[in-house]
Design an enzyme around this catalytic site. Sequence first.
Site, mmCIF file in Angstrom:
data_model
loop_
_atom_site.group_PDB
_atom_site.id
_atom_site.type_symbol
_atom_site.label_atom_id
_atom_site.label_comp_id
_atom_site.label_asym_id
_atom_site.label_seq_id
_atom_site.Cartn_x
_atom_site.Cartn_y
_atom_site.Cartn_z
ATOM 1 N N ARG A 1 0.826 -1.230 0.000
ATOM 2 C CA ARG A 1 0.000 0.000 0.000
ATOM 3 C C ARG A 1 0.849 1.263 0.000
ATOM 4 O O ARG A 1 0.399 2.328 0.395
ATOM 5 C CB ARG A 1 -0.983 0.029 1.175
ATOM 6 C CG ARG A 1 -1.960 -1.130 1.158
ATOM 7 C CD ARG A 1 -3.121 -0.904 2.080
ATOM 8 N NE ARG A 1 -4.043 -2.019 1.997
ATOM 9 C CZ ARG A 1 -3.939 -3.126 2.710
ATOM 10 N NH1 ARG A 1 -2.945 -3.235 3.596
ATOM 11 N NH2 ARG A 1 -4.796 -4.086 2.569
ATOM 12 N N LYS B 1 2.949 11.808 -10.788
ATOM 13 C CA LYS B 1 2.089 10.978 -11.641
ATOM 14 C C LYS B 1 2.826 9.685 -11.974
ATOM 15 O O LYS B 1 3.992 9.723 -12.402
ATOM 16 C CB LYS B 1 1.756 11.698 -12.942
ATOM 17 C CG LYS B 1 0.608 12.681 -12.827
ATOM 18 C CD LYS B 1 0.181 13.130 -14.209
ATOM 19 C CE LYS B 1 -0.939 14.146 -14.124
ATOM 20 N NZ LYS B 1 -1.278 14.673 -15.467
ATOM 21 N N GLU C 1 8.554 19.602 -24.584
ATOM 22 C CA GLU C 1 7.988 19.881 -23.254
ATOM 23 C C GLU C 1 8.701 21.067 -22.602
ATOM 24 O O GLU C 1 8.109 21.810 -21.835
ATOM 25 C CB GLU C 1 8.094 18.646 -22.349
ATOM 26 C CG GLU C 1 7.210 17.470 -22.764
ATOM 27 C CD GLU C 1 5.733 17.622 -22.374
ATOM 28 O OE1 GLU C 1 5.335 18.664 -21.835
ATOM 29 O OE2 GLU C 1 4.982 16.665 -22.634
ATOM 30 N N LYS D 1 7.224 23.510 -13.009
ATOM 31 C CA LYS D 1 6.339 22.382 -12.709
ATOM 32 C C LYS D 1 6.007 22.355 -11.213
ATOM 33 O O LYS D 1 4.880 22.082 -10.809
ATOM 34 C CB LYS D 1 6.965 21.062 -13.165
ATOM 35 C CG LYS D 1 6.011 19.915 -12.941
ATOM 36 C CD LYS D 1 6.043 18.856 -13.965
ATOM 37 C CE LYS D 1 4.900 17.881 -13.649
ATOM 38 N NZ LYS D 1 4.987 16.637 -14.338
ATOM 39 N N GLU E 1 -4.568 17.606 -10.205
ATOM 40 C CA GLU E 1 -5.054 18.050 -11.517
ATOM 41 C C GLU E 1 -6.537 18.398 -11.537
ATOM 42 O O GLU E 1 -7.276 17.988 -12.416
ATOM 43 C CB GLU E 1 -4.743 16.974 -12.579
ATOM 44 C CG GLU E 1 -4.730 17.522 -13.992
ATOM 45 C CD GLU E 1 -4.222 16.538 -15.030
ATOM 46 O OE1 GLU E 1 -3.572 15.553 -14.651
ATOM 47 O OE2 GLU E 1 -4.490 16.777 -16.211
ATOM 48 N N ARG F 1 -3.182 22.430 -12.597
ATOM 49 C CA ARG F 1 -2.298 21.419 -13.217
ATOM 50 C C ARG F 1 -2.715 21.099 -14.651
ATOM 51 O O ARG F 1 -1.903 20.644 -15.455
ATOM 52 C CB ARG F 1 -2.249 20.155 -12.344
ATOM 53 C CG ARG F 1 -1.173 19.181 -12.801
ATOM 54 C CD ARG F 1 -0.843 18.126 -11.770
ATOM 55 N NE ARG F 1 0.222 17.260 -12.250
ATOM 56 C CZ ARG F 1 0.897 16.400 -11.514
ATOM 57 N NH1 ARG F 1 0.638 16.285 -10.225
ATOM 58 N NH2 ARG F 1 1.833 15.646 -12.024
ATOM 59 N N ASN G 1 -1.162 20.646 -19.642
ATOM 60 C CA ASN G 1 -1.581 19.957 -20.864
ATOM 61 C C ASN G 1 -1.574 20.883 -22.076
ATOM 62 O O ASN G 1 -2.090 20.512 -23.138
ATOM 63 C CB ASN G 1 -2.987 19.356 -20.683
ATOM 64 C CG ASN G 1 -2.976 18.258 -19.644
ATOM 65 O OD1 ASN G 1 -2.001 17.514 -19.546
ATOM 66 N ND2 ASN G 1 -4.023 18.182 -18.851
ATOM 67 N N HIS H 1 -1.260 19.579 -25.572
ATOM 68 C CA HIS H 1 -1.444 18.125 -25.510
ATOM 69 C C HIS H 1 -2.729 17.630 -26.169
ATOM 70 O O HIS H 1 -2.777 16.479 -26.607
ATOM 71 C CB HIS H 1 -1.412 17.637 -24.051
ATOM 72 C CG HIS H 1 -0.012 17.522 -23.510
ATOM 73 N ND1 HIS H 1 0.841 18.599 -23.417
ATOM 74 C CD2 HIS H 1 0.702 16.451 -23.042
ATOM 75 C CE1 HIS H 1 2.001 18.206 -22.914
ATOM 76 N NE2 HIS H 1 1.945 16.908 -22.676
ATOM 77 N N HIS I 1 -1.621 14.949 -28.447
ATOM 78 C CA HIS I 1 -1.966 13.528 -28.244
ATOM 79 C C HIS I 1 -2.636 12.949 -29.483
ATOM 80 O O HIS I 1 -2.410 11.789 -29.840
ATOM 81 C CB HIS I 1 -2.926 13.381 -27.052
ATOM 82 C CG HIS I 1 -2.223 13.319 -25.733
ATOM 83 N ND1 HIS I 1 -2.832 13.679 -24.551
ATOM 84 C CD2 HIS I 1 -0.966 12.931 -25.411
ATOM 85 C CE1 HIS I 1 -1.969 13.530 -23.559
ATOM 86 N NE2 HIS I 1 -0.835 13.086 -24.055
ATOM 87 N N HIS J 1 6.536 11.945 -28.318
ATOM 88 C CA HIS J 1 5.549 12.719 -27.555
ATOM 89 C C HIS J 1 5.852 14.226 -27.611
ATOM 90 O O HIS J 1 4.972 15.045 -27.905
ATOM 91 C CB HIS J 1 5.556 12.220 -26.107
ATOM 92 C CG HIS J 1 4.663 13.006 -25.202
ATOM 93 N ND1 HIS J 1 3.286 12.906 -25.251
ATOM 94 C CD2 HIS J 1 4.953 13.926 -24.252
ATOM 95 C CE1 HIS J 1 2.765 13.723 -24.344
ATOM 96 N NE2 HIS J 1 3.754 14.357 -23.731
HETATM 97 N N1 GLY Z 1 2.878 15.920 -17.384
HETATM 98 C C1 GLY Z 1 1.754 16.606 -16.870
HETATM 99 C C2 GLY Z 1 1.602 16.500 -15.400
HETATM 100 O O1 GLY Z 1 2.480 16.007 -14.722
HETATM 101 O O2 GLY Z 1 0.587 16.895 -14.900
#
Ligand code: GLY
Length: 357
Positions: free
Chosen positions: A122, A144, A186, A227, A237, A241, A245, A248, A252, A264
């Site tokens: 966990r 993430k 990026e 970031k 997000e 956050r 994107n 994106h 995407h 990407h």
């Molecule tokens: N790569 C986008 C984020 O980490 O939210």
Amino acid sequence: MQTVHVETASRAYDVLVGAHLIDSLGTRVREATGARRCCVVTETNVGPLYADAVERSLRAAGLDVAERMVFAAGEEHKTLATLGGLLEGLAERELTRDDVVVALGGGVTGDMGGLAAALYLRGIRVVQVPTSLLAMVDSSVGGKTAVDLAAGKNLVGAFWQPSLVVADVATLSTVPDELFRDSCGEVVKHAVLADEALLDTLTEHPLTERRDERALVDVVARNVSIKRDVVSADERERGLRQTLNLGHTVGHAIEAASDFSLGHGTCVAAGLCVVARAAAARGWCAPKTAARVEACVAAHGLPTGTDLATDELMRYVAHDKKRHEDTVNLVVPLEIGRCEVRAVSLEELRRLIVLGR
Ligand code: GLY
């Protein structure tokens, strides 16, 4: 070395950015976690290059290093099956909640090592040691973690913040030029989002043309700070956050429509230019803003658009996991350093893509 301190609701940690940091990694892991035992998770390309040095450093700092786990490199291996193997491996090595996973590699390793750490018992701690530019400026920071499903990329995952991130820019010397260029997509995105001075610097001195350690430390640390500011305010997000994107939604779609033959960051760069031109055409930003975005993207040898048909792109937008019912949260630039999330209908998105082509 530069240190960027990240504070999210679930965990606070440092991101260390410097050259040749692997040599002192063990001490830093000890200091940050107090752990006695750890296990390095890596893949078949990066492992042979850096895993011995990483483990040497961990042992020299007094850590007991369990047998390393190495999985087959490549996004195609970012699966539940590989994740299952890592989890079984952690159990076989009898790692406990006091121990630490050291994820050594690019974005795929960070995602997989991070998710294995999030799920095992966990949740045990993870230290991210990113070795690609994309992982340094983006995926290793912010927590993430994910694996792919047949239905799409990153569909299973968790928010699981690392206890420490050690970005050793010396490892970027082994990144092939094309992959490095791809990651610059990026980097440019972050500059458009939050750092006008960085955009100007990058346009004048593209990162692809100055891969020296001093420039890399500076640019990576600035990206991590951008970031950090976003994920500290919105770890999960729900709002801010989403601005990460930028580029994106269309990016995407280009990536999927090209059957992932394009990288990407390359697709994000093209998506960034499409949305910037569309925003200019709608009067949301000045034409000069779109021109500055394009200039920076082009300076890095990245595409400023796509030849793919709008219908083709829209087919993939419809499958995007970030779509809500009939709308998409599109991030639009208002000026360099200021972006906004707008819910647009699929019809409006189609019109915007046509405008931005
Ligand atoms: N790569 C986008 C984020 O980490 O939210």
